[in-house]
Design a protein around this motif. Structure first.
Motif, mmCIF file in Angstrom:
data_model
loop_
_atom_site.group_PDB
_atom_site.id
_atom_site.type_symbol
_atom_site.label_atom_id
_atom_site.label_comp_id
_atom_site.label_asym_id
_atom_site.label_seq_id
_atom_site.Cartn_x
_atom_site.Cartn_y
_atom_site.Cartn_z
ATOM 1 N N ILE A 245 0.832 -1.210 0.000
ATOM 2 C CA ILE A 245 0.000 0.000 0.000
ATOM 3 C C ILE A 245 0.861 1.251 0.000
ATOM 4 N N VAL A 246 1.835 1.294 0.899
ATOM 5 C CA VAL A 246 2.721 2.468 0.957
ATOM 6 C C VAL A 246 3.533 2.582 -0.324
ATOM 7 N N GLY A 247 4.035 1.434 -0.806
ATOM 8 C CA GLY A 247 4.895 1.449 -1.981
ATOM 9 C C GLY A 247 4.194 1.802 -3.264
ATOM 10 N N THR A 248 2.865 1.688 -3.304
ATOM 11 C CA THR A 248 2.117 2.077 -4.505
ATOM 12 C C THR A 248 1.368 3.392 -4.326
ATOM 13 N N ILE A 280 5.150 9.530 -15.461
ATOM 14 C CA ILE A 280 4.547 8.203 -15.296
ATOM 15 C C ILE A 280 5.628 7.127 -15.230
ATOM 16 N N ALA A 281 6.645 7.245 -16.075
ATOM 17 C CA ALA A 281 7.716 6.254 -16.081
ATOM 18 C C ALA A 281 8.470 6.238 -14.755
ATOM 19 N N VAL A 282 8.779 7.420 -14.235
ATOM 20 C CA VAL A 282 9.531 7.499 -12.980
ATOM 21 C C VAL A 282 8.706 6.963 -11.817
ATOM 22 N N THR A 283 7.442 7.340 -11.750
ATOM 23 C CA THR A 283 6.606 6.888 -10.629
ATOM 24 C C THR A 283 6.321 5.386 -10.710
ATOM 25 N N ALA A 284 6.212 4.854 -11.920
ATOM 26 C CA ALA A 284 6.055 3.396 -12.053
ATOM 27 C C ALA A 284 7.294 2.682 -11.538
ATOM 28 N N LEU A 285 8.461 3.260 -11.786
ATOM 29 C CA LEU A 285 9.713 2.678 -11.293
ATOM 30 C C LEU A 285 9.786 2.737 -9.769
ATOM 31 N N LEU A 286 9.235 3.802 -9.187
ATOM 32 C CA LEU A 286 9.254 3.926 -7.727
ATOM 33 C C LEU A 286 8.425 2.837 -7.046
ATOM 34 N N ALA A 287 7.492 2.240 -7.779
ATOM 35 C CA ALA A 287 6.658 1.175 -7.208
ATOM 36 C C ALA A 287 7.334 -0.189 -7.253
ATOM 37 N N LEU A 288 8.549 -0.276 -7.814
ATOM 38 C CA LEU A 288 9.250 -1.558 -7.913
ATOM 39 C C LEU A 288 9.411 -2.249 -6.563
ATOM 40 N N HIS A 291 6.322 -4.257 -5.603
ATOM 41 C CA HIS A 291 6.150 -5.514 -6.341
ATOM 42 C C HIS A 291 7.057 -6.610 -5.774
ATOM 43 N N LEU A 292 8.274 -6.247 -5.455
ATOM 44 C CA LEU A 292 9.203 -7.220 -4.880
ATOM 45 C C LEU A 292 8.727 -7.694 -3.509
ATOM 46 N N ALA A 293 8.246 -6.763 -2.694
ATOM 47 C CA ALA A 293 7.763 -7.117 -1.356
ATOM 48 C C ALA A 293 6.585 -8.076 -1.427
ATOM 49 N N GLN A 294 5.686 -7.840 -2.357
ATOM 50 C CA GLN A 294 4.517 -8.719 -2.489
ATOM 51 C C GLN A 294 4.935 -10.113 -2.928
ATOM 52 N N LEU A 295 5.779 -10.195 -3.928
ATOM 53 C CA LEU A 295 6.223 -11.498 -4.430
ATOM 54 C C LEU A 295 6.953 -12.288 -3.357
ATOM 55 N N VAL A 296 7.972 -11.687 -2.763
ATOM 56 C CA VAL A 296 8.814 -12.399 -1.802
ATOM 57 C C VAL A 296 8.041 -12.697 -0.526
ATOM 58 N N GLY A 297 7.329 -11.709 0.005
ATOM 59 C CA GLY A 297 6.627 -11.884 1.271
ATOM 60 C C GLY A 297 5.586 -12.983 1.228
ATOM 61 N N LEU A 298 4.784 -13.031 0.170
ATOM 62 C CA LEU A 298 3.737 -14.043 0.098
ATOM 63 C C LEU A 298 4.316 -15.430 -0.156
ATOM 64 N N LEU A 299 5.391 -15.511 -0.934
ATOM 65 C CA LEU A 299 5.990 -16.821 -1.179
ATOM 66 C C LEU A 299 6.613 -17.399 0.092
ATOM 67 N N ILE A 300 7.340 -16.583 0.838
ATOM 68 C CA ILE A 300 7.935 -17.060 2.088
ATOM 69 C C ILE A 300 6.845 -17.411 3.097
ATOM 70 N N THR A 301 5.753 -16.653 3.102
ATOM 71 C CA THR A 301 4.625 -16.965 3.995
ATOM 72 C C THR A 301 4.000 -18.303 3.623
ATOM 73 N N TYR A 302 3.843 -18.558 2.329
ATOM 74 C CA TYR A 302 3.292 -19.844 1.899
ATOM 75 C C TYR A 302 4.179 -20.999 2.347
ATOM 76 N N ALA A 303 5.484 -20.852 2.154
ATOM 77 C CA ALA A 303 6.401 -21.915 2.562
ATOM 78 C C ALA A 303 6.300 -22.171 4.064
ATOM 79 N N GLU A 304 6.148 -21.122 4.846
ATOM 80 C CA GLU A 304 6.020 -21.278 6.296
ATOM 81 C C GLU A 304 4.734 -22.019 6.652
ATOM 82 N N GLN A 305 3.642 -21.702 5.964
ATOM 83 C CA GLN A 305 2.385 -22.387 6.246
ATOM 84 C C GLN A 305 2.460 -23.868 5.894
#
Length: 322
Positions: A245-248, A280-288, A291-305
């Motif tokens: 939320i903060v990152g986007t 638009i290009a710069v602000t889209a890059l700022l949201a990178l 995207h990384l937090a969502q991918l990594v966080g949910l995958l590690i959470t799944y593995a823990e479950q």
């Protein structure tokens, strides 16, 4: 499997014959969830947080995934998340009819609906829906490819970019279909009330990893994991959600303010159009990072479950990902 409360702690002194590697006795009173090799739990596993290890170990594995894979994950996220989002924003800014409508209303306040209102609105809705569907498919490639990289590298394999994208393309269509259904459910819940939408977003947060690793019943499995360990899941998903939320939201505010500086219709002049596209290009890059937090966080959470359900390690999950 020993009874609850038996196992080996990750570090410390052990009684004779007991220890984390090679001991033959169960050590009564050790922290719940820590078991010796041969029972599927490894406190040093780079992907799976052992039961009872706490949120610190979860953060450690998230950070480790980023350190190992950022050279592959960053270009994957740029190609499949950042670039499509920027293109969609530019397209929607170009077809946005509100500047023309506002100008017409100022010229004739007594006038009714703008000319060709229905056709223009249908064009806008079509562009919005079509671009959302397209970006969803491209994003699915990225989520699958990124999951493959994290899982492979956690087991010591290279996880190169070409192989990751090929895997992402193979799994994208199925993941995209489930994502559309999940988005629809969350949207319906949000229309009924905000809280049902938030609940569904939390409860279905692991549906993507479930599909990639198990390839069946992602919605039911995600619900089951969420309710089986409600407190733990709320904490993990809340951390990921806050980062997203903060990152986007911050880049979104910057984008709105930046494009507004070029006038109501930035595409009215070449200079303003170039400036708006650059913003638009710069602000889209700022949201990178989001995207990384969502991918990594949910995958590690799944593995823990998964570890809470039965002994599992990174090698097992890598084999399942196929």
């Amino acid at each position: 499997m020993p009874p609850q409360g038996w196992g080996y702690p990750p570090a410390g002194d052990y009684p004779p014959g007991a220890g984390p590697y090679g001991g033959q006795q169960w050590y009564p009173g050790a922290p719940v969830g820590w078991y010796p090799p041969g029972h599927g739990f490894d406190p040093t596993d780079a992907l799976v947080t052992p039961p009872g290890a706490g949120i610190g170990a979860w953060f450690e594995r998230c950070g480790g995934a980023l350190r190992r894979g950022w050279r592959q994950l960053v270009p994957i996220m740029l190609l499949t998340q950042v670039l499509p989002a920027a293109v969609v924003s530019i397209v929607l800014l170009g077809v946005d009819p509100t500047p023309a409508w506002e100008a017409q209303a100022q010229m004739d306040p007594a006038a009714g609906l703008p000319d060709n209102f229905a056709v223009t609105l249908a064009t806008l809705v079509g562009a919005l829906v079509g671009s959302s569907l397209l970006i969803g498919l491209v994003q699915a490639v990225g989520w699958a490819a990124g999951s493959w990289v994290i899982t492979q590298q956690a087991t010591g394999r290279p996880g190169n970019l070409d192989s990751a994208l090929r895997y992402g393309l193979r799994r994208a269509l199925g993941l995209w279909g489930w994502t559309l259904l999940i988005s629809l459910l969350i949207g319906i819940g949000s229309c009924c009330c905000v809280l049902p939408g938030i609940y569904l977003a939390f409860a279905l947060s692991l549906a993507g990893p479930v599909y990639l690793f198990e390839r069946q019943n992602p919605i039911g499995r995600s619900f089951g994991m969420f309710h089986a360990r409600l407190g733990l899941m709320l904490g993990r998903v809340a951390v990921v959600g806050a980062a997203v939320i903060v990152g986007t939201a911050v880049p979104g505010v910057i984008e709105s303010a930046g494009t507004a500086a070029f006038g109501a219709d930035p595409f009215a002049s070449p200079g303003a159009a170039v400036g708006a596209v650059a913003v638009i290009a710069v602000t889209a890059l700022l949201a990178l990072p989001a995207h990384l937090a969502q991918l990594v966080g949910l995958l590690i959470t799944y593995a823990e479950q998964r570890a809470h359900e039965a002994p599992v390690n990174g090698a097992t999950l890598a084999a399942e990902l196929g």
